[in-house]
Design a protein around this motif. Structure first.
Motif, mmCIF file in Angstrom:
data_model
loop_
_atom_site.group_PDB
_atom_site.id
_atom_site.type_symbol
_atom_site.label_atom_id
_atom_site.label_comp_id
_atom_site.label_asym_id
_atom_site.label_seq_id
_atom_site.Cartn_x
_atom_site.Cartn_y
_atom_site.Cartn_z
ATOM 1 N N ARG A 1 7.213 8.494 -2.405
ATOM 2 C CA ARG A 1 6.383 7.437 -2.982
ATOM 3 C C ARG A 1 4.986 7.428 -2.378
ATOM 4 O O ARG A 1 4.038 7.048 -3.022
ATOM 5 C CB ARG A 1 7.043 6.079 -2.764
ATOM 6 N N CYS A 2 4.858 7.838 -1.126
ATOM 7 C CA CYS A 2 3.546 7.827 -0.481
ATOM 8 C C CYS A 2 2.596 8.816 -1.117
ATOM 9 O O CYS A 2 1.399 8.740 -0.917
ATOM 10 C CB CYS A 2 3.668 8.102 1.013
ATOM 11 N N ASP B 1 -5.721 9.734 7.095
ATOM 12 C CA ASP B 1 -4.405 9.958 6.499
ATOM 13 C C ASP B 1 -3.606 10.971 7.307
ATOM 14 O O ASP B 1 -2.392 10.832 7.469
ATOM 15 C CB ASP B 1 -4.528 10.467 5.058
ATOM 16 N N THR C 1 -0.248 7.239 -2.896
ATOM 17 C CA THR C 1 -1.200 6.438 -2.134
ATOM 18 C C THR C 1 -2.576 7.071 -2.269
ATOM 19 O O THR C 1 -2.712 8.277 -2.103
ATOM 20 C CB THR C 1 -0.791 6.388 -0.648
ATOM 21 N N ARG D 1 -3.128 2.172 5.628
ATOM 22 C CA ARG D 1 -2.874 0.792 5.216
ATOM 23 C C ARG D 1 -1.416 0.570 4.793
ATOM 24 O O ARG D 1 -1.020 -0.550 4.517
ATOM 25 C CB ARG D 1 -3.825 0.395 4.085
ATOM 26 N N VAL D 2 -0.643 1.660 4.729
ATOM 27 C CA VAL D 2 0.775 1.549 4.398
ATOM 28 C C VAL D 2 1.507 1.175 5.679
ATOM 29 O O VAL D 2 1.233 1.725 6.744
ATOM 30 C CB VAL D 2 1.313 2.884 3.834
ATOM 31 N N GLY E 1 -5.898 5.975 2.051
ATOM 32 C CA GLY E 1 -5.171 4.716 2.080
ATOM 33 C C GLY E 1 -3.888 4.711 2.884
ATOM 34 O O GLY E 1 -3.230 3.684 3.005
ATOM 35 N N LEU E 2 -3.523 5.841 3.455
ATOM 36 C CA LEU E 2 -2.243 5.938 4.136
ATOM 37 C C LEU E 2 -2.154 5.043 5.362
ATOM 38 O O LEU E 2 -1.099 4.492 5.658
ATOM 39 C CB LEU E 2 -1.983 7.395 4.537
#
Length: 157
Positions: free
Chosen positions: A6-7, A52, A10, A17-18, A14-15
């Motif tokens: 699912r990542c 990231d 992203t 922020r996960v 933006g990683l």
């Protein structure tokens, strides 16, 4: 190859922020699906300075600890990082003052073919091509979590 997670959707950049536990779970799921014996990640520095890369590597290291797997970190020799930073004013991060554990001979044909299919990376004067030129036919991973740290079940079990 690890399955897409699912990542993968992203947005670039933006990683970080996960939520960390989600990333760790993604790595654990992917490693389990692939029956991984170990993980290959970016050096914790992120190598390229991309956030990231650093976030993904941190999650993979946490997952490897949970899974008791060894981890190799892809890095650049200091001479290559220095040269790229001088020539391109890039943000390649030198690894800490440690020895690179492995000098791995590689064949770049698949990598070159993959790069050719990405317009942004197919430019012969790009930093990517210069990095490949400087590295030649070798890559330089280092153990982040060595095989002596990660132990499997004993042979008597």
């Amino acid at each position: 190859m690890l399955p897409t997670t699912r990542c993968a959707i992203t947005p670039d950049g933006g990683l970080e922020r996960v939520h960390g536990s989600r990333l760790v779970g993604e790595v654990i799921d992917a490693a389990g699906a692939a029956h991984a014996d170990g993980l290959l990640v970016f050096d914790p520095s992120g190598v390229t300075g991309h956030h990231d890369h650093a976030a993904a590597s941190a999650a993979a290291l946490r997952a490897a600890s949970d899974l008791n797997l060894p981890v190799l970190g892809w890095t650049l020799p200091n001479t290559v990082a220095d040269q790229l930073n001088r020539e391109y004013e890039t943000g390649f991060v030198e690894p800490p003052a440690v020895n690179i554990d492995i000098e791995l001979p590689v064949t770049r044909s698949r990598q070159v073919a993959a790069c050719a299919s990405h317009v942004s990376q197919a430019i012969p004067t790009s930093v990517l091509w210069r990095r490949l030129e400087l590295l030649g036919d070798g890559e330089h991973p280092r153990w982040l979590r060595g095989p002596d740290t990660a132990t499997g079940p004993s042979e008597s079990s």
